[in-house]
Structure formats: structure tokens, C-alpha cells
Design a protein around this motif. Structure first.
Motif, mmCIF file in Angstrom:
data_model
loop_
_atom_site.group_PDB
_atom_site.id
_atom_site.type_symbol
_atom_site.label_atom_id
_atom_site.label_comp_id
_atom_site.label_asym_id
_atom_site.label_seq_id
_atom_site.Cartn_x
_atom_site.Cartn_y
_atom_site.Cartn_z
ATOM 1 N N HIS A 1 0.228 5.118 -6.484
ATOM 2 C CA HIS A 1 -0.107 4.594 -5.150
ATOM 3 C C HIS A 1 -1.592 4.252 -5.138
ATOM 4 O O HIS A 1 -2.412 5.112 -5.483
ATOM 5 C CB HIS A 1 0.112 5.665 -4.073
ATOM 6 C CG HIS A 1 1.536 5.891 -3.713
ATOM 7 N ND1 HIS A 1 2.151 5.275 -2.654
ATOM 8 C CD2 HIS A 1 2.480 6.675 -4.276
ATOM 9 C CE1 HIS A 1 3.400 5.672 -2.571
ATOM 10 N NE2 HIS A 1 3.637 6.527 -3.549
ATOM 11 N N VAL A 2 -1.947 3.083 -4.730
ATOM 12 C CA VAL A 2 -3.336 2.608 -4.623
ATOM 13 C C VAL A 2 -4.244 3.102 -5.766
ATOM 14 O O VAL A 2 -5.360 3.546 -5.558
ATOM 15 C CB VAL A 2 -3.971 2.918 -3.233
ATOM 16 C CG1 VAL A 2 -3.186 2.226 -2.132
ATOM 17 C CG2 VAL A 2 -4.074 4.400 -2.932
ATOM 18 N N SER B 1 5.162 -5.567 5.616
ATOM 19 C CA SER B 1 6.569 -5.736 5.251
ATOM 20 C C SER B 1 7.367 -4.474 5.590
ATOM 21 O O SER B 1 8.577 -4.483 5.588
ATOM 22 C CB SER B 1 6.687 -6.047 3.764
ATOM 23 O OG SER B 1 6.241 -4.941 3.007
ATOM 24 N N GLU B 2 6.666 -3.377 5.871
ATOM 25 C CA GLU B 2 7.364 -2.145 6.248
ATOM 26 C C GLU B 2 7.473 -1.985 7.757
ATOM 27 O O GLU B 2 8.087 -1.047 8.244
ATOM 28 C CB GLU B 2 6.647 -0.936 5.656
ATOM 29 C CG GLU B 2 6.489 -1.113 4.168
ATOM 30 C CD GLU B 2 6.255 0.173 3.425
ATOM 31 O OE1 GLU B 2 5.842 1.144 4.075
ATOM 32 O OE2 GLU B 2 6.503 0.180 2.219
ATOM 33 N N MET C 1 13.013 -5.613 -3.798
ATOM 34 C CA MET C 1 12.214 -5.848 -2.588
ATOM 35 C C MET C 1 11.618 -7.252 -2.565
ATOM 36 O O MET C 1 11.180 -7.723 -1.531
ATOM 37 C CB MET C 1 11.077 -4.838 -2.492
ATOM 38 C CG MET C 1 11.561 -3.437 -2.246
ATOM 39 S SD MET C 1 10.182 -2.342 -1.910
ATOM 40 C CE MET C 1 9.918 -2.700 -0.181
ATOM 41 N N MET D 1 0.823 -1.208 0.000
ATOM 42 C CA MET D 1 0.000 0.000 0.000
ATOM 43 C C MET D 1 0.859 1.261 0.000
ATOM 44 O O MET D 1 0.484 2.277 -0.578
ATOM 45 C CB MET D 1 -0.897 -0.051 1.226
ATOM 46 C CG MET D 1 -1.420 1.289 1.655
ATOM 47 S SD MET D 1 -2.320 1.183 3.161
ATOM 48 C CE MET D 1 -1.116 0.649 4.319
ATOM 49 N N CYS D 2 2.030 1.160 0.627
ATOM 50 C CA CYS D 2 2.891 2.342 0.697
ATOM 51 C C CYS D 2 3.855 2.427 -0.482
ATOM 52 O O CYS D 2 4.552 3.420 -0.632
ATOM 53 C CB CYS D 2 3.698 2.341 1.985
ATOM 54 S SG CYS D 2 2.667 2.695 3.401
ATOM 55 N N GLU E 1 -0.588 10.695 4.564
ATOM 56 C CA GLU E 1 -0.978 11.614 3.494
ATOM 57 C C GLU E 1 -0.686 11.036 2.105
ATOM 58 O O GLU E 1 -1.082 11.615 1.106
ATOM 59 C CB GLU E 1 -0.253 12.960 3.650
ATOM 60 C CG GLU E 1 -0.775 13.824 4.786
ATOM 61 C CD GLU E 1 -0.017 13.617 6.089
ATOM 62 O OE1 GLU E 1 0.568 12.524 6.288
ATOM 63 O OE2 GLU E 1 -0.005 14.551 6.924
ATOM 64 N N THR E 2 0.009 9.908 2.047
ATOM 65 C CA THR E 2 0.257 9.271 0.757
ATOM 66 C C THR E 2 -1.022 8.667 0.184
ATOM 67 O O THR E 2 -1.228 8.673 -1.023
ATOM 68 C CB THR E 2 1.278 8.115 0.913
ATOM 69 O OG1 THR E 2 2.099 8.392 2.026
ATOM 70 C CG2 THR E 2 2.092 7.948 -0.318
ATOM 71 N N THR E 3 -1.852 8.085 1.048
ATOM 72 C CA THR E 3 -3.062 7.426 0.551
ATOM 73 C C THR E 3 -4.327 8.229 0.830
ATOM 74 O O THR E 3 -5.333 8.040 0.143
ATOM 75 C CB THR E 3 -3.223 6.014 1.179
ATOM 76 O OG1 THR E 3 -3.058 6.139 2.585
ATOM 77 C CG2 THR E 3 -2.234 5.033 0.617
ATOM 78 N N ASP F 1 -2.788 -5.494 3.220
ATOM 79 C CA ASP F 1 -1.904 -5.364 4.388
ATOM 80 C C ASP F 1 -2.657 -5.425 5.709
ATOM 81 O O ASP F 1 -2.098 -5.780 6.741
ATOM 82 C CB ASP F 1 -1.191 -3.997 4.407
ATOM 83 C CG ASP F 1 -0.430 -3.689 3.155
ATOM 84 O OD1 ASP F 1 -0.889 -4.107 2.077
ATOM 85 O OD2 ASP F 1 0.611 -3.030 3.237
ATOM 86 N N MET G 1 0.505 9.719 -8.103
ATOM 87 C CA MET G 1 0.785 10.647 -7.003
ATOM 88 C C MET G 1 1.857 11.657 -7.351
ATOM 89 O O MET G 1 1.898 12.739 -6.797
ATOM 90 C CB MET G 1 1.207 9.895 -5.743
ATOM 91 C CG MET G 1 0.114 9.098 -5.093
ATOM 92 S SD MET G 1 -1.268 10.111 -4.538
ATOM 93 C CE MET G 1 -0.491 11.044 -3.242
ATOM 94 N N ALA H 1 7.390 -8.208 -1.333
ATOM 95 C CA ALA H 1 6.529 -7.046 -1.093
ATOM 96 C C ALA H 1 6.109 -6.413 -2.422
ATOM 97 O O ALA H 1 4.953 -6.004 -2.594
ATOM 98 C CB ALA H 1 7.256 -6.023 -0.223
ATOM 99 N N PHE I 1 -7.353 -2.897 2.202
ATOM 100 C CA PHE I 1 -6.064 -3.221 1.596
ATOM 101 C C PHE I 1 -5.599 -4.566 2.161
ATOM 102 O O PHE I 1 -5.853 -4.869 3.338
ATOM 103 C CB PHE I 1 -5.000 -2.171 1.950
ATOM 104 C CG PHE I 1 -5.249 -0.820 1.344
ATOM 105 C CD1 PHE I 1 -5.625 -0.678 0.010
ATOM 106 C CD2 PHE I 1 -5.088 0.333 2.099
ATOM 107 C CE1 PHE I 1 -5.835 0.581 -0.551
ATOM 108 C CE2 PHE I 1 -5.295 1.588 1.548
ATOM 109 C CZ PHE I 1 -5.676 1.712 0.223
ATOM 110 N N VAL J 1 -6.875 3.363 5.476
ATOM 111 C CA VAL J 1 -5.709 3.555 6.342
ATOM 112 C C VAL J 1 -4.610 4.226 5.534
ATOM 113 O O VAL J 1 -4.624 4.202 4.309
ATOM 114 C CB VAL J 1 -5.151 2.228 6.904
ATOM 115 C CG1 VAL J 1 -6.152 1.559 7.823
ATOM 116 C CG2 VAL J 1 -4.760 1.282 5.779
ATOM 117 N N PRO K 1 1.845 2.845 8.427
ATOM 118 C CA PRO K 1 0.454 3.083 8.805
ATOM 119 C C PRO K 1 -0.259 1.844 9.337
ATOM 120 O O PRO K 1 -1.157 1.952 10.172
ATOM 121 C CB PRO K 1 -0.198 3.580 7.518
ATOM 122 C CG PRO K 1 0.723 3.213 6.417
ATOM 123 C CD PRO K 1 2.093 3.131 7.009
ATOM 124 N N VAL K 2 0.148 0.670 8.848
ATOM 125 C CA VAL K 2 -0.467 -0.560 9.341
ATOM 126 C C VAL K 2 -0.090 -0.771 10.815
ATOM 127 O O VAL K 2 -0.898 -1.216 11.624
ATOM 128 C CB VAL K 2 0.001 -1.759 8.491
ATOM 129 C CG1 VAL K 2 -0.496 -3.071 9.069
ATOM 130 C CG2 VAL K 2 -0.468 -1.595 7.056
#
Ligand code: SF4
Lengths: 96, 379
Positions: free
Chosen positions: A50-51, B350-351, A73, A1-2, B142-144, B92, A55, A76, B90, B139, B64-65
Motif C-alpha cells: 500500500h502506498v 473509484s471506491e 478492477m 490508494m486503498c 489506518e491502512t495508510t 485520488d 503492509m 482503478a 495522492f 489522507v 477516505p477520499v
């Protein structure tokens, strides 16, 4: 997600819904480009996704760098890509 | 320097390590990487082992998770079990433990839980199933959050009545402030998050040097980016400066993304306070839907238990998220708590620091121990 995944714009699909077709590692998908409205995106441009949303606009070198480090990675990145492949963002509003 | 040889440009990496080693000299430095993406890179590439022993990286709250508290996961599960609801999340989030299991368990027990890549996929499911109520578990930092906001604008424009959002969006600046206020941690500077900064820009970090006298350098996600950002932090300190600098200017702009910020402000407002796993309640640190979007707000549409649930006793995620302990210092790390059976959130994504260390860090550490030294000392 990130994770930000680099993709290259193939065509603008629907200006109302701000959708575009992008090529991500050889597969095309529809994403939303509404958050980059001020960038006047055109086919050939690279973006970080992103999602399901573009972005940031990036250049080709940065896209190659980002892709190389994502591939390192492993799991992931694979998970994020398969989630992206499963995504069904489309331009029609009626369903289907 | 075994790890450095695997980097994209080993000679540039060697030069940066040499520069870092020289500027650090005999002093000790502790820098926090705020973002979980950085934590992943650091463990994946053994960066802690190429740095001189005097420069230590500690992991921050930017996954964030990891920061979603137990009670919110319980609320999510209760939403998923509402009759007629399709609960979307999501991937995650599926394994994040609540007090009685996770979303995967709820799904196995019959709840209609579906994992989606994008909030737009959740909206699509709502459009395709007008007879069901679709809830999206939002979740992320500010990225999502702008993606959720834009999805809500579309849902409103299309008058989709069966779609709502359970917002757990959080903002990055308040936890940084909370960490700076925390008495149990002495930090010399921060690696600022890369992707969040593409949205918020550099200005929101100015309080870090201005009020707390610490440098912050926004960094990219490549090993070389991290090394360069560390070198930039040390240059500032050695020159007696404290400022916000941008190592990742290839992607991050000073002003961020004004369009995304405007959409965020249109749809969301700050909550007075929000609970963070391990960090407790932090004021004005999370986003809820504005009243104009009430009909899309799952917290308004459904009755949620809304209970505060204490973190499991064994879990030291809070200390890990504040950088007070390293993952391997947690007593259940790698024994009772693994990515397959996570006790805390830091072991799920994973983060998360615990998962990143479990997957990559251990072998690097063991390798370094067998070599009997940090790899840099043989330079
Ligand atoms: S190892 Fe597991 S239990 Fe320990 S702090 Fe990390 S997530 Fe929590």
C-alpha cells in the motif's frame, strides 16, 4: 490508494532504511518493509503493498487471488500500477 | 445466475447464494459494508443481484477520499498556493471538490501541485529540493496512516527541515459507532474492512456485538469473500450469537500489526474531534501529529483558513455514506454529477459508492430490470 497490490520480494536493499526490491507483475520497484519488521521477510516472500509500504505478508495463493481480482478492477488497478511505476523510492539520502 | 458464472468458482458461489437464501428465509436483512473496496467489488460483480431480495447491502463511510470535508480541501488548496511550496498528494485527491475548485484547478492556476504514489516520494522531493518547502496531503484510514508515520520518523532521523504533513488521517471505529447511534438506520450487521483490519486487528470491533448486539465479519475483497462473509453473518444471527468473526484470516490477524500500531502511536495522537463529510463532527475520529513532530506539522507551520464549509445543497453524499439512500436516489446522480464533473466526493474515487455505481452498478441494474427479475430467482 486503498488497493493492496501483491509483490514478491527479490532482495533486501538497505537494512537501515528498511527497503527491499520487489517484483510487481514483472516490474521491479523499491518499497519500504519497515512495518513488517517483525516478520523477518526474505527473498521469495509475498507481501501486499500500500502506498509504497509492505503492509502484510501473504502466501503465494493469496497473491494469485489478489492479483486476479485486481486485474478485474480494470481502470482503478491500471491507475494504481502506473502510480507505482512512477514512484521513485530509493535508498540514497543525497538525492539524484 | 449470469453474474455468478463470471466468478472464480461459480459452483462455490452458487452454493453460498443458496445457503444465504435459505438462512434469510422470509426475513429481511440489511448489512453494511464499511469499506469502499467492498463497495467496488459489490457493484463490479453485481453481487446485489445474486443475493435474495431480502438481503440488502448498504454502503458505509470507508472511502477516505469521500469523507474529507470541503473545508479541508480548501485548506489544502490554500497550502498549495503558499509561495515556495511544492504540494504533494495522492492522485485520488486531485479532483475532490473544495468550495472553489479542486487541486487540479489550483495547479492549472500556477500552484506547484504534484501527485505522488507514496509519502516516501514526497519526502524524496523534499530531499531533492532543499530550497523549496514540500507539504504532503496525508489522507486515509489506518491502512495508510502507518506509512505516513514511518515517513515522518525518517524525515526526523534525516533532519529534513523542508518537509511537512497536512494530516487528514481518520480512524475507522468512530464512524461505525456514529452509524450505530444514528436513528435513521436499522442495520443487522457489518462486513468489516479487510485492509484496515490487517493493521488494527479484530479487537477494536468488539463493541459492535458487545454494546450494540450486532455481528461483524471482516471480509476479503473477492466476490466469494463477500458472499461467504454474508453467509457467516446470517449463521450467527440464526444461531442467536453476536460476535466479531474473521472471514479474511488469510490476511487479517486477530491482533493486527503491532509494529504498525506502535509507530502510529509514536507519531500521531487523536484529535478531540474532526469533521466528516456528510457525517458531521465525530469525536476522537482523526489523527494529528504529536507535539514532538510539530516542526513537520503543516497545520503548525502555515496559517490555514480552517473554515467550515457546508456541503453543496444538491449533494447527498452524507446520506450515501450513512447508507440511508442509494447513489441512484440522489437527484443529480448521473446528470449534473458524474465522475468527470463530480459534485460530491462519493463520485470522485473509484471506491466511492456513487462512482462505483456509476461505473458498474447501472448496467447490472439495467440488465436485471430487463431480465425482469433478480437473477437469483431463476435459480
Ligand atoms: S451522486 Fe454526486 S451529488 Fe449525489 S450523492 Fe453522489 S456524489 Fe453527491
Amino acid at each position: 490508494m486503498c488497493l493492496g497490490i501483491p509483490g514478491q520480494l527479490v532482495e533486501l536493499v538497505d537494512t537501515n532504511d528498511q527497503l527491499a526490491r520487489v517484483d510487481v507483475s514483472g516490474v521491479t520497484r523499491i518499497i519500504n518493509i519497515g512495518l513488517l519488521e517483525d516478520e523477518q521477510l526474505a527473498p521469495g516472500d509475498w507481501v501486499l503493498i500500500h502506498v509504497g509500504f509492505a503492509m502484510s505478508k501473504i502466501d503465494e495463493d493469496e497473491a494469485a487471488l489478489a492479483l486476479a481480482s485486481l486485474q478485474l478492477m480494470g481502470q482503478a488497478y491500471d491507475d494504481e500500477l502506473s502510480a507505482l511505476w512512477a514512484s521513485k523510492i530509493t535508498s540514497d539520502t543525497k538525492g539524484g | 445466475m449470469r453474474f455468478v458464472d463470471e466468478y472464480r468458482d461459480p459452483s462455490a458461489a452458487r452454493a453460498l447464494v443458496a445457503q444465504i437464501t435459505d438462512s434469510a428465509g422470509d426475513d429481511e436483512f440489511k448489512f453494511m459494508e464499511v469499506c469502499g473496496g467492498h463497495t467496488h467489488t459489490i457493484y463490479r460483480h453485481g453481487i446485489e443481484h445474486v443475493l435474495p431480495p431480502s438481503v440488502e447491502l448498504v454502503h458505509g463511510p470507508g472511502c477516505p477520499v469521500c469523507v474529507i470535508p470541503m473545508g479541508r480541501v480548501d485548506d489544502a488548496i490554500s497550502l498549495a498556493k503558499e509561495p515556495g511550496v511544492i504540494f504533494t498528494s495522492f492522485g485520488d485527491m486531485m479532483r475532490v471538490p473544495g468550495s472553489r475548485g479542486n487541486l487540479l484547478k489550483a495547479k492549472a492556476e500556477g500552484a506547484d501541485v504534484r501527485f505522488v504514489y507514496s509519502p516516501l516520494d514526497a519526502l524524496r522531493i523534499a530531499i531533492d529540493h532543499p530550497e523549496r518547502d514540500v507539504v504532503f496531503f496525508a489522507v486515509g484510514f489506518e491502512t495508510t496512516a502507518p506509512s505516513t508515520a514511518l515517513t515522518l520518523l525518517q524525515a526526523r532521523a534525516r533532519r529534513v527541515g523542508n518537509f511537512s504533513v497536512f494530516s487528514n488521517h481518520v480512524t475507522i471505529v468512530p464512524p461505525i459507532r456514529a452509524i450505530l447511534e444514528s436513528p435513521d438506520l436499522r442495520l443487522d450487521g457489518f462486513l468489516g474492512p479487510g485492509h484496515v483490519s490487517t493493521v488494527i486487528g479484530q479487537r477494536p470491533y468488539r463493541f459492535v456485538p458487545d454494546q450494540y448486539g450486532k455481528p461483524l465479519v471482516t471480509a476479503g475483497f473477492e466476490p466469494l469473500d463477500i458472499l461467504q462473509a454474508i453467509a457467516m453473518l446470517l449463521v450467527q444471527i440464526r444461531e442467536g450469537r453476536r460476535a466479531v468473526e474473521n472471514q479474511y484470516s488469510r490476511v487479517v490477524r486477530e491482533e493486527g500489526n503491532p509494529r504498525a500500531l506502535a509507530i502510529l502511536a509514536e507519531v500521531f495522537e487523536l484529535r478531540p474531534y474532526f469533521e466528516w463529510r456528510g457525517l458531521g463532527f465525530i469525536s476522537q475520529s482523526a489523527l494529528k501529529l504529536r507535539r514532538e513532530f510539530e516542526s513537520f506539522d503543516a497545520e503548525q507551520r502555515y496559517r490555514l483558513p480552517g473554515l467550515r464549509v457546508a456541503d453543496p445543497k444538491a449533494c447527498q453524499c452524507g446520506e450515501v455514506l450513512k447508507g440511508v439512500i442509494k447513489p441512484w436516489e440522489c437527484k443529480v446522480f448521473g446528470t449534473a454529477c458524474t465522475p468527470e464533473t463530480p459534485i460530491g466526493t462519493c463520485m470522485v474515487s473509484s471506491e466511492g459508492a456513487c462512482a462505483a455505481y456509476y461505473n458498474f452498478g447501472r448496467m447490472h441494474r439495467e440488465a436485471a430490470v430487463t431480465l425482469g427479475r433478480r437473477s437469483v430467482s431463476s435459480r
